[in-house]
Scaffold this motif. Structure first.
Motif, short mmCIF file in Angstrom:
data_model
loop_
_atom_site.label_atom_id
_atom_site.label_comp_id
_atom_site.label_asym_id
_atom_site.label_seq_id
_atom_site.Cartn_x
_atom_site.Cartn_y
_atom_site.Cartn_z
N TYR A 78 2.77 -23.07 -0.11
CA TYR A 78 2.72 -21.62 -0.18
C TYR A 78 1.30 -21.12 -0.44
O TYR A 78 0.47 -21.84 -1.00
N THR A 79 1.06 -19.86 -0.05
CA THR A 79 -0.17 -19.16 -0.38
C THR A 79 0.19 -17.84 -1.06
O THR A 79 1.03 -17.10 -0.55
N PHE A 80 -0.43 -17.57 -2.19
CA PHE A 80 -0.23 -16.34 -2.94
C PHE A 80 -1.51 -15.53 -2.81
O PHE A 80 -2.51 -15.82 -3.46
N GLU A 81 -1.51 -14.53 -1.91
CA GLU A 81 -2.68 -13.68 -1.70
C GLU A 81 -2.46 -12.33 -2.39
O GLU A 81 -1.38 -11.74 -2.27
N TYR A 82 -3.48 -11.87 -3.10
CA TYR A 82 -3.31 -10.60 -3.79
C TYR A 82 -4.60 -9.78 -3.75
O TYR A 82 -5.70 -10.32 -3.62
N GLU A 83 -4.40 -8.47 -3.87
CA GLU A 83 -5.53 -7.54 -3.97
C GLU A 83 -5.27 -6.58 -5.11
O GLU A 83 -4.26 -5.88 -5.13
N LEU A 84 -6.20 -6.54 -6.06
CA LEU A 84 -6.10 -5.68 -7.22
C LEU A 84 -7.11 -4.54 -7.07
O LEU A 84 -8.29 -4.77 -6.81
N THR A 85 -6.63 -3.29 -7.17
CA THR A 85 -7.50 -2.13 -7.03
C THR A 85 -7.23 -1.14 -8.15
O THR A 85 -6.10 -1.04 -8.66
N LYS A 86 -8.26 -0.40 -8.53
CA LYS A 86 -8.10 0.62 -9.56
C LYS A 86 -7.57 1.91 -8.95
O LYS A 86 -7.90 2.26 -7.82
N ASN A 87 -6.76 2.60 -9.76
CA ASN A 87 -6.19 3.88 -9.34
C ASN A 87 -6.30 4.83 -10.52
O ASN A 87 -5.37 4.96 -11.32
N GLY A 88 -7.46 5.50 -10.67
CA GLY A 88 -7.70 6.33 -11.84
C GLY A 88 -7.75 5.45 -13.07
O GLY A 88 -8.54 4.52 -13.16
N LYS A 89 -6.85 5.73 -14.05
CA LYS A 89 -6.77 4.92 -15.25
C LYS A 89 -5.83 3.73 -15.07
O LYS A 89 -5.69 2.91 -15.99
N GLY A 90 -5.21 3.64 -13.92
CA GLY A 90 -4.24 2.58 -13.68
C GLY A 90 -4.73 1.55 -12.67
O GLY A 90 -5.89 1.53 -12.27
N LEU A 91 -3.79 0.70 -12.24
CA LEU A 91 -4.10 -0.37 -11.30
C LEU A 91 -3.00 -0.47 -10.26
O LEU A 91 -1.82 -0.20 -10.54
N ASN A 92 -3.40 -0.85 -9.05
CA ASN A 92 -2.46 -1.18 -7.98
C ASN A 92 -2.62 -2.65 -7.63
O ASN A 92 -3.72 -3.22 -7.70
N LEU A 93 -1.51 -3.27 -7.23
CA LEU A 93 -1.53 -4.67 -6.84
C LEU A 93 -0.72 -4.86 -5.57
O LEU A 93 0.43 -4.42 -5.49
N ASN A 94 -1.33 -5.50 -4.58
CA ASN A 94 -0.62 -5.90 -3.37
C ASN A 94 -0.53 -7.41 -3.33
O ASN A 94 -1.54 -8.10 -3.54
N VAL A 95 0.66 -7.93 -3.10
CA VAL A 95 0.88 -9.37 -3.08
C VAL A 95 1.55 -9.77 -1.76
O VAL A 95 2.56 -9.19 -1.37
N VAL A 96 0.95 -10.75 -1.10
CA VAL A 96 1.51 -11.31 0.14
C VAL A 96 1.77 -12.79 -0.09
O VAL A 96 0.85 -13.54 -0.47
N ILE A 97 3.00 -13.23 0.12
CA ILE A 97 3.36 -14.64 0.00
C ILE A 97 3.53 -15.22 1.39
O ILE A 97 4.24 -14.65 2.22
N LYS A 98 2.88 -16.36 1.65
CA LYS A 98 2.98 -17.02 2.94
C LYS A 98 3.46 -18.45 2.75
O LYS A 98 3.14 -19.10 1.76
N ALA A 99 4.21 -18.92 3.72
CA ALA A 99 4.67 -20.30 3.76
C ALA A 99 4.41 -20.85 5.15
O ALA A 99 4.96 -20.34 6.13
N GLY A 100 3.54 -21.84 5.23
CA GLY A 100 3.20 -22.40 6.54
C GLY A 100 2.57 -21.38 7.46
O GLY A 100 2.75 -21.43 8.68
N GLY A 101 1.86 -20.40 6.89
CA GLY A 101 1.20 -19.37 7.69
C GLY A 101 2.08 -18.17 7.98
O GLY A 101 1.59 -17.12 8.40
N ALA A 102 3.39 -18.29 7.74
CA ALA A 102 4.32 -17.18 8.00
C ALA A 102 4.49 -16.34 6.74
O ALA A 102 4.66 -16.88 5.64
N GLN A 103 4.45 -15.02 6.91
CA GLN A 103 4.60 -14.12 5.77
C GLN A 103 6.04 -14.09 5.28
O GLN A 103 6.96 -13.86 6.05
N SER A 105 6.80 -12.39 2.10
CA SER A 105 6.99 -11.12 1.41
C SER A 105 5.67 -10.38 1.32
O SER A 105 4.59 -10.98 1.39
N ASN A 106 5.77 -9.06 1.20
CA ASN A 106 4.60 -8.19 1.04
C ASN A 106 5.03 -7.06 0.11
O ASN A 106 5.80 -6.18 0.50
N GLN A 107 4.54 -7.12 -1.14
CA GLN A 107 5.01 -6.19 -2.16
C GLN A 107 3.84 -5.48 -2.84
O GLN A 107 2.75 -6.03 -2.97
#
Length: 403
Positions: A78-103, A105-107
């Protein structure tokens, strides 16, 4: 002496801390390999990026579902790819899980305060494990309540994540002890405060930050367990200097005395699928041990038949976990797991003082306080994976915890 013993049965542990670290005990079978990729290129906060990455890797390890490997490793699952970004005083997180190159989940996740960033990691790992159909870790984003000393006759109730990276003071001023979650949603909790030296039980609502008085009692009053529907509370009270276990109905405000022994009965916990019985700690054998009794019965039966100091207990369905002092080993307490439906007992810890066990909401994990020499830590036992993880503590003197 009686009051000292009661406090020993109810309050456990002096613990200190440093940054979260993990130690794995009892390595198991080969696990699927996972790579973690940080795509947070737009985030300029290096400390935050590093801390989030470390917690995320820790969460994946604590889930006991993966072996975290470095990028470029062969035969990864598996690959756990994520992007963390600031949103004012808060944070956003995008997470993509891949298995064998196939996605797979994307949350997306968000928190309105950057200090809550550990829960972004905990929730994303919890959900990812579920998406992949692996052993669940539903407890991972749950909060822990801690009562800690803040000075002479002063203590605070704080709320933390299980790594103790996030900590927030909820109740301050005066002596505030024995927090206990009031519901499975973790939107309220009970705690004991001393109003003009009178022990008083309060219910604190986290949705409006208000505390409501439930009842007062001379001697002591402590909420030790709450029914699954959140309508009934097991309380230890000593209105006549005689500690016993009582049942309090939140709807009718009725108090029913369950135990009536001429000594110490404390720390009642519901047990069984239908919660028709309780287990509790009693000194009726001349030392603290675990007993069981029906809600509609006055007859108690001994549950644990080894050890001479079994002073803390927690339950999940038909299972109970307890801390027991080892014979001929000075100051050594270990955690044991057993079922009321069998004679099998499983030892979960070794060495040092292992105190104050608490089941997770799904019964698959146990949190406890670990003392080994001058060092102390919060331990998390993954029961089915046969692994234990330690997080050094930095929250001062702890009197009690609830998960």
């Amino acid at each position: 002496m009686k009051k000292i013993l009661i406090l020993c049965l109810l309050c456990l542990g002096i613990v200190y801390a440093e940054d979260p670290v993990i130690e794995v005990i009892n390595k198991g079978v080969a696990l699927p390999k996972i790579i973690v990729k940080d795509n947070s290129n737009a985030l300029n906060d290096g400390n935050l990026k590093r801390s989030f990455y470390n917690i995320l890797v820790n969460d994946l390890k604590v889930s006991s579902n993966f072996e975290v490997v470095s990028e470029g490793s062969e035969s990864t699952n598996y690959t756990f790819e994520y992007e963390l970004t600031k949103n004012g005083k808060g944070l956003n997180l995008n997470v993509v899980i891949k298995a064998g190159g196939a996605q797979k989940s994307n949350q997306n996740y968000s928190v309105n305060n950057v200090e809550l960033y550990p829960f972004l990691s905990h929730k994303s790992v919890k959900d990812s494990v579920g998406f992949l159909g692996l052993a669940p870790v539903e407890w991972m984003d749950h909060k822990i309540l801690i009562a800690r000393t803040a000075g002479s006759k002063k203590s605070q109730i704080i709320m933390a994540d299980y790594t103790l990276t996030y900590q927030k003071v909820i109740v301050d001023g005066g002596l505030n002890l024995f927090p206990k979650w009031a519901n499975v949603e973790q939107t309220a909790f009970f705690y004991t405060a001393y109003d003009h030296d009178m022990p008083t039980l309060y219910r604190y609502d986290l949705t409006n930050n208000r505390a409501t008085k439930i009842l007062s009692s001379g001697g002591m009053v402590v909420a030790s367990d709450v029914s699954n529907d959140g309508k009934k509370v097991l309380i230890t009270m000593a209105p006549k200097d005689q500690p016993d276990v009582y049942l309090y109905d939140l709807n009718t405000k009725k108090v029913s005395q369950l135990t009536n022994y001429g000594g110490i009965d404390v720390n009642g916990n519901f047990i069984g699928e239908d919660e028709s019985r309780i287990v509790f700690v009693s000194e009726r054998l001349g030392y603290p041990n675990i007993f069981m009794q029906g809600l509609n019965s006055k007859s108690a039966e001994q549950v644990v038949f080894h050890g001479k100091n079994n002073s803390a207990v927690s339950t999940y369905k038909d299972f109970l976990v307890y801390s027991s002092r080892e014979p001929n080993q000075s100051g050594v307490f270990n955690i044991y797991l057993m079922s009321i439906k069998s004679d099998y007992i499983r030892q979960l810890t070794a060495n040092g003082k292992n105190l104050f066990p608490r089941f997770s909401s799904d019964g698959g994990s146990i949190v406890f306080i670990k003392h080994l020499g001058a060092q102390s830590a919060l331990g998390v036992i993954r029961v089915n994976a046969n692994k234990t993880f330690y997080f050094p503590l930095k929250v001062g003197k702890i009197q009690s915890i609830d998960w």
